[in-house]
Design a protein around this motif. Structure first.
Motif, PDB file in Angstrom:
ATOM      1  N   ARG A 118       1.711  -2.911  -3.353  1.00  0.00           N
ATOM      2  CA  ARG A 118       2.644  -3.774  -3.126  1.00  0.00           C
ATOM      3  C   ARG A 118       4.053  -3.131  -2.398  1.00  0.00           C
ATOM      4  NH1 ARG A 118       5.042  -6.717  -8.366  1.00  0.00           N
ATOM      5  NH2 ARG A 118       5.957  -4.442  -8.614  1.00  0.00           N
ATOM      6  N   ALA A 119       4.325  -1.858  -2.786  1.00  0.00           N
ATOM      7  CA  ALA A 119       5.324  -0.972  -2.147  1.00  0.00           C
ATOM      8  C   ALA A 119       4.966  -0.785  -0.474  1.00  0.00           C
ATOM      9  CB  ALA A 119       5.540   0.110  -2.839  1.00  0.00           C
ATOM     10  N   LEU A 120       3.646  -0.360  -0.470  1.00  0.00           N
ATOM     11  CA  LEU A 120       2.991  -0.176   0.940  1.00  0.00           C
ATOM     12  C   LEU A 120       3.138  -1.331   1.911  1.00  0.00           C
ATOM     13  CD1 LEU A 120       0.107   2.112   0.114  1.00  0.00           C
ATOM     14  CD2 LEU A 120       2.399   2.891   1.345  1.00  0.00           C
ATOM     15  N   ALA A 121       2.724  -2.414   1.314  1.00  0.00           N
ATOM     16  CA  ALA A 121       2.618  -3.720   2.076  1.00  0.00           C
ATOM     17  C   ALA A 121       3.916  -3.796   2.891  1.00  0.00           C
ATOM     18  CB  ALA A 121       2.444  -5.152   1.148  1.00  0.00           C
ATOM     19  N   ALA A 122       5.182  -3.636   2.430  1.00  0.00           N
ATOM     20  CA  ALA A 122       6.515  -3.597   3.084  1.00  0.00           C
ATOM     21  C   ALA A 122       6.645  -2.877   4.217  1.00  0.00           C
ATOM     22  CB  ALA A 122       7.600  -3.683   2.078  1.00  0.00           C
ATOM     23  N   ARG A 154      -1.783  -8.762   5.795  1.00  0.00           N
ATOM     24  CA  ARG A 154      -1.149  -7.346   5.330  1.00  0.00           C
ATOM     25  C   ARG A 154      -1.667  -6.931   3.906  1.00  0.00           C
ATOM     26  NH1 ARG A 154      -0.107  -2.224   6.465  1.00  0.00           N
ATOM     27  NH2 ARG A 154       1.604  -1.451   5.304  1.00  0.00           N
ATOM     28  N   ALA A 155      -1.586  -7.688   3.038  1.00  0.00           N
ATOM     29  CA  ALA A 155      -1.763  -7.534   1.544  1.00  0.00           C
ATOM     30  C   ALA A 155      -3.462  -7.143   1.525  1.00  0.00           C
ATOM     31  CB  ALA A 155      -1.684  -8.699   0.909  1.00  0.00           C
ATOM     32  N   ARG A 156      -4.232  -7.354   2.161  1.00  0.00           N
ATOM     33  CA  ARG A 156      -5.762  -7.408   2.178  1.00  0.00           C
ATOM     34  C   ARG A 156      -5.692  -5.810   2.903  1.00  0.00           C
ATOM     35  NH1 ARG A 156      -6.354 -13.001   2.986  1.00  0.00           N
ATOM     36  NH2 ARG A 156      -7.532 -13.858   1.334  1.00  0.00           N
ATOM     37  N   GLU A 157      -5.174  -5.518   3.824  1.00  0.00           N
ATOM     38  CA  GLU A 157      -5.277  -4.319   4.395  1.00  0.00           C
ATOM     39  C   GLU A 157      -4.608  -3.134   3.391  1.00  0.00           C
ATOM     40  OE1 GLU A 157      -2.621  -4.239   7.718  1.00  0.00           O
ATOM     41  OE2 GLU A 157      -3.916  -5.643   8.936  1.00  0.00           O
ATOM     42  N   VAL A 158      -3.854  -3.173   2.750  1.00  0.00           N
ATOM     43  CA  VAL A 158      -3.216  -2.409   1.765  1.00  0.00           C
ATOM     44  C   VAL A 158      -3.978  -2.343   0.612  1.00  0.00           C
ATOM     45  CG1 VAL A 158      -1.070  -2.136   2.855  1.00  0.00           C
ATOM     46  CG2 VAL A 158      -1.415  -3.492   0.983  1.00  0.00           C
ATOM     47  N   ILE A 159      -4.607  -3.274   0.189  1.00  0.00           N
ATOM     48  CA  ILE A 159      -5.533  -3.546  -1.273  1.00  0.00           C
ATOM     49  C   ILE A 159      -6.627  -2.495  -0.677  1.00  0.00           C
ATOM     50  CG2 ILE A 159      -7.268  -4.745  -2.288  1.00  0.00           C
ATOM     51  CD1 ILE A 159      -4.944  -7.094  -2.249  1.00  0.00           C
ATOM     52  N   GLY A 160      -7.340  -2.393   0.786  1.00  0.00           N
ATOM     53  CA  GLY A 160      -8.233  -1.662   1.014  1.00  0.00           C
ATOM     54  C   GLY A 160      -7.904  -0.354   0.828  1.00  0.00           C
TER      55      GLY A 160
END
Length: 353
Positions: free
Chosen positions: A189-193, A156-162
């Motif tokens: 970080r906020a979007l990851a949740a 999930r973190a890699r998805e939102v980093i992109g």
């Protein structure tokens, strides 16, 4: 990058129940704060007579699902206190905060933790990144706190980093990043949740103007792509007009006006708001709806057509080059017409004619 205007963004359903409803919210700092609720004294009178400061005074508003709702005001207006009350980072003194109909003020400690972890996330002015963690681990941190498994949280973190344009920086540390990039990490970080509501407390005010503009465009792009409900706090009117589907203006803890950007500029509620927007070019905010006039019986109605929510600035070329009145159409319905006379009157009038 082409950034959609407010009028071009996905419309929210104004008839749907609001995702957030705030009713009669007060936050009073000082002794016997509850006794101050309902007071009509001015801020100075209240301070002198009770020793209390009413940072938020009887504020009520609703936020529609999927909209960017901006709260703005000068320093000391109460806007940051207001947004912190929404998640009870600051405890309100009185009022209701209804998230999908559930009163946040009645939530116990466990429910409040769940709300902050899953339903509402905040992006602060000071990024709050963990200096000893790389970008990937910073973005995944909230999911780690929630107990999400390692593989799932890093995926999930890699998805939102992109999503926020940080591909290739997963292994970088905060001190290796520019201010704008650090703010992107905080946003990721906020979007990851995957929260229902994103809260922004003046997140770009410490950034250089060019980076700030870039981050504003990034918020608009992300909203266009993911459709999150966003509540954005700022003291900058230009930022509010650029980002907000609707804007709430505060002064001395009180709500002064709530409206769309064109309503705030075109129909200010009082002299305070009128002064606030006095330097804003009206042609950059107002739409054809504000300047169209009824068609005359003998006027030709076969000219070009534009929608009522087209910003005047974007319609200048089409109107001035048209040989016939431009029709303002809502679907198949003729709302009115616009000619060069109406356009030039707004342009000649400049900011707040």
């Amino acid at each position: 990058m082409t950034v959609p205007s407010v009028a071009e963004r996905s419309a929210t359903d104004i008839d749907a129940p609001p995702i957030l409803a705030v009713r009669g919210l007060w936050k009073v700092f000082g002794p016997k704060a509850e006794s101050v609720v309902g007071s009509t004294l001015t801020r100075d009178e209240l301070k002198q007579q009770s020793g209390c400061v009413a940072a938020v005074r009887d504020v009520s508003f609703e936020v529609r699902r999927g909209e960017v709702f901006v709260v703005m005001g000068l320093s000391g207006s109460g806007k940051s206190t207001l947004v912190r009350c929404l998640t009870r980072l600051i405890e309100p003194t009185a009022g209701e905060i209804l998230l999908d109909g559930e009163d946040v003020r009645t939530a116990d400690d466990r429910s409040l933790r769940e709300l902050r972890r899953h339903r509402m996330a905040m992006v602060f002015q000071h990024f709050g990144l963990l200096p000893h963690r790389c970008v990937l681990h910073n973005v995944a941190f909230g999911l780690e706190i929630r107990g999400v498994g390692k593989r799932e949280r890093y995926t999930r973190a890699r998805e939102v980093i992109g999503l926020v344009g940080l591909d290739g920086f997963e292994d970088s540390y905060p001190d290796q990043l520019s201010g704008g990039m650090q703010q992107r990490v905080g946003l990721a970080r906020a979007l990851a949740a995957d929260p229902e509501v994103l809260l922004f407390d003046e997140p770009f005010s410490a950034l250089d103007p060019l980076i700030r503009r870039e981050m504003q465009n990034e918020v608009i792009r992300l909203h266009h792509e993911v459709g999150k409900t966003m509540i954005f706090i700022t003291h900058d009117l230009s930022e509010a007009l650029k980002l907000g589907d609707r804007i709430l203006i505060m002064r001395d803890g009180e709500l002064v006006q709530v409206g769309t950007p064109d309503q705030v500029v075109g129909a200010p509620a009082d002299d305070y708001v009128r002064d606030f927007v006095s330097d804003i070019p009206r042609s950059h905010v107002l739409t054809l709806r504000w300047i169209m006039r009824p068609a005359q019986p003998d006027e030709p109605l076969d000219g070009p057509a534009l929608g009522p929510d087209v910003v005047i600035r974007d319609a200048v070329h089409a109107v001035l080059s048209a040989e016939r009145p431009v029709r303002v159409m809502d679907g198949e319905t003729l709302l009115g017409v616009v000619t060069s006379a109406e356009i030039l009157e707004v342009i000649a009038g400049g900011p707040q004619a």
